[in-house]
Design an enzyme around this catalytic site. Structure first.
Site, mmCIF file in Angstrom:
data_model
loop_
_atom_site.group_PDB
_atom_site.id
_atom_site.type_symbol
_atom_site.label_atom_id
_atom_site.label_comp_id
_atom_site.label_asym_id
_atom_site.label_seq_id
_atom_site.Cartn_x
_atom_site.Cartn_y
_atom_site.Cartn_z
ATOM 1 N N THR A 131 -5.956 0.194 1.613
ATOM 2 C CA THR A 131 -6.075 0.113 0.154
ATOM 3 C C THR A 131 -7.310 -0.700 -0.221
ATOM 4 O O THR A 131 -7.713 -1.585 0.530
ATOM 5 C CB THR A 131 -4.810 -0.614 -0.373
ATOM 6 O OG1 THR A 131 -3.702 0.222 -0.122
ATOM 7 C CG2 THR A 131 -4.885 -0.959 -1.845
ATOM 8 N N ARG B 26 7.245 8.730 -3.529
ATOM 9 C CA ARG B 26 7.210 7.263 -3.333
ATOM 10 C C ARG B 26 5.978 6.637 -4.006
ATOM 11 O O ARG B 26 4.869 7.130 -3.913
ATOM 12 C CB ARG B 26 7.180 6.972 -1.833
ATOM 13 C CG ARG B 26 7.142 5.482 -1.480
ATOM 14 C CD ARG B 26 5.739 4.984 -1.235
ATOM 15 N NE ARG B 26 5.728 3.591 -0.802
ATOM 16 C CZ ARG B 26 4.621 2.857 -0.714
ATOM 17 N NH1 ARG B 26 3.468 3.353 -1.040
ATOM 18 N NH2 ARG B 26 4.690 1.603 -0.312
ATOM 19 N N ASP C 14 3.147 -0.621 -4.564
ATOM 20 C CA ASP C 14 2.842 -1.716 -5.487
ATOM 21 C C ASP C 14 1.509 -1.535 -6.219
ATOM 22 O O ASP C 14 1.326 -2.096 -7.305
ATOM 23 C CB ASP C 14 2.787 -3.043 -4.722
ATOM 24 C CG ASP C 14 1.713 -3.012 -3.644
ATOM 25 O OD1 ASP C 14 1.607 -1.980 -2.941
ATOM 26 O OD2 ASP C 14 0.967 -3.995 -3.498
ATOM 27 N N GLY D 12 -0.887 -4.200 1.274
ATOM 28 C CA GLY D 12 0.122 -4.440 2.296
ATOM 29 C C GLY D 12 1.312 -3.540 2.083
ATOM 30 O O GLY D 12 1.204 -2.504 1.401
ATOM 31 N N GLY E 45 3.877 -2.175 0.392
ATOM 32 C CA GLY E 45 4.084 -2.205 -1.057
ATOM 33 C C GLY E 45 5.471 -2.580 -1.529
ATOM 34 O O GLY E 45 5.622 -3.276 -2.533
HETATM 35 N N1 ASP Z 1 0.157 -1.478 -0.838
HETATM 36 C C1 ASP Z 1 -0.070 -0.093 -0.529
HETATM 37 C C2 ASP Z 1 1.207 0.655 -0.725
HETATM 38 O O1 ASP Z 1 2.243 0.197 -0.307
HETATM 39 C C3 ASP Z 1 -0.581 0.133 0.833
HETATM 40 C C4 ASP Z 1 -1.613 -0.825 1.332
HETATM 41 O O2 ASP Z 1 -2.046 -1.699 0.630
HETATM 42 O O3 ASP Z 1 -2.014 -0.689 2.473
HETATM 43 O O4 ASP Z 1 1.178 1.749 -1.228
#
Ligand code: ASP
Length: 352
Positions: free
Chosen positions: A218, A246, A249, A270, A272
């Site tokens: 991300t 789905r 965050d 991270g 989410g």
């Molecule tokens: N936070 C993102 C999500 O869960 C994924 C990521 O940040 O790697 O969609």
């Protein structure tokens, strides 16, 4: 007896004052403007280890992070807004297949790409977000349009695409987002799922280390402009193999993105689901507002204590109203960079 009470009371007053003096001097320190303008970015967090990275790949990431942050920095240096700096910086990363955002986004279970993004303006506390968008080239631009040109905060799916087209944003064929690497990641996960579905602990198998990491990448940016305005934005393809619409965050204001001129701006990356449950981005701002702690203390507490205790992995980049900046993550690495008003550039990937 009276004497004893007097001594106790004196001690309480003395230590109480000492404590509040300490708080005051800490506040003063944090109240100093350290940067007139500043910018900080991430390109995802995860088990990013030097031993798994070729020198060429490492250089590619470093160059792209540097290119992206310099775009935003130049805008800020020339007196541009934090909103513009965040959008243009994120767009550089959205257009790069290196990151899980825009081109290079991960694949859903159905082998499509569904993009999420959000943006928040720290001056007005206005915000915009999009979720599950399949054909808009720049989800961050669309999130900003939702904020500036609609009465809403979040649009999703087809409706968001219709809005984008009406506002003249670039619409692309969904194949634009295809990258071989991400497609292969999906196939690997699906193969793994098939062989491990009989496993006792299905959930653990599903989220084993490989799978967890395949979602990272991300992108996010927080900027402070010369007028003291903070803006934050985040853009992602979400998690590889996600299904049932789905949403993580990244498009959720308060979880993936938050900005408030009174406190700070935050962009998260991270796992989410944990960031939603912890309201990570808003919690950092709230700790600063209500507990009067520094940016560093707030980001550390939220990531290293609260997120970690629930089992969540990932990190944030954050920047406060005085231009203090913080990278905080509980994973092995996080693609990240920052640049201050003196032009000092930091680009890092691994923990140290
Ligand atoms: N936070 C993102 C999500 O869960 C994924 C990521 O940040 O790697 O969609």
């Amino acid at each position: 007896m009276k004497k004893a009470l007097f001594i106790i009371a004196t001690c309480i007053i003395f230590f109480g004052c000492k404590n509040s003096t300490e708080v005051t001097s800490k506040e003063k320190k944090d109240d100093l403007k350290v940067n007139d303008f500043a910018i900080i970015i991430h390109g995802g967090a995860g088990t990013i280890l030097k031993k798994n990275m070729s020198d060429e790949k490492e250089a590619e990431y470093q160059q792209k992070l540097e290119e992206a942050i310099k775009v935003g920095h130049t805008i800020l240096k020339n007196g541009g807004t934090s909103q513009k700096a965040v959008m243009k910086t994120i767009q550089v990363m959205e257009e790069s297949p290196l990151f899980n955002a825009g081109k290079g986004a991960v694949f859903t279970h159905e082998e499509t790409n569904e993009l999420d993004a959000s943006f928040m303006d720290g001056k007005t506390l206005n915000a915009g977000a999009v979720a599950g968008v399949k054909n808009v080239k720049s989800p961050i631009e669309l999130a900003i349009k939702v904020m500036t040109d609609s009465d809403h905060v979040m649009l999703s799916g087809e409706g968001a695409s219709i809005f984008a087209a009406e506002k003249g944003l670039e619409i692309v064929d969904p194949s634009y987002f295809y990258t071989e690497n991400r497609f292969k990641s999906l196939q690997r996960i699906k193969d793994r799922e098939k062989t491990e579905l009989d496993h006792d602990d299905k959930k653990a198998a599903f989220y084993d280390a490989d799978i967890k990491d395949s979602k990272f990448g991300t992108v996010g940016c927080v900027a402070l402009d010369k007028n003291g305005n903070i803006a934050a934005g985040t853009s992602t393809g979400g998690m590889t193999n996600k299904r049932w619409g789905r949403i993580g965050d990244a498009p959720i204001i308060g979880s993936g993105t938050y900005a408030n001129n009174k406190t700070c701006g935050v962009s998260s990356t991270g796992w989410g689901e944990y960031f939603i449950r912890n309201q990570v981005a808003y919690d950092i701002s709230a700790q600063m507002e209500y507990k009067n702690v520094s940016l560093k203390q707030a980001t550390q507490d939220v990531i290293q204590n609260k997120l970690t205790s629930l089992g969540g992995t990932g990190g944030v980049v954050a920047l406060d109203k005085n231009g203090n900046m913080s990278f905080e993550f509980n994973t092995a690495g996080m693609y990240r960079a920052s640049m201050d008003d003196k032009g000092k550039l930091i680009v890092k990937i691994y923990k140290e």
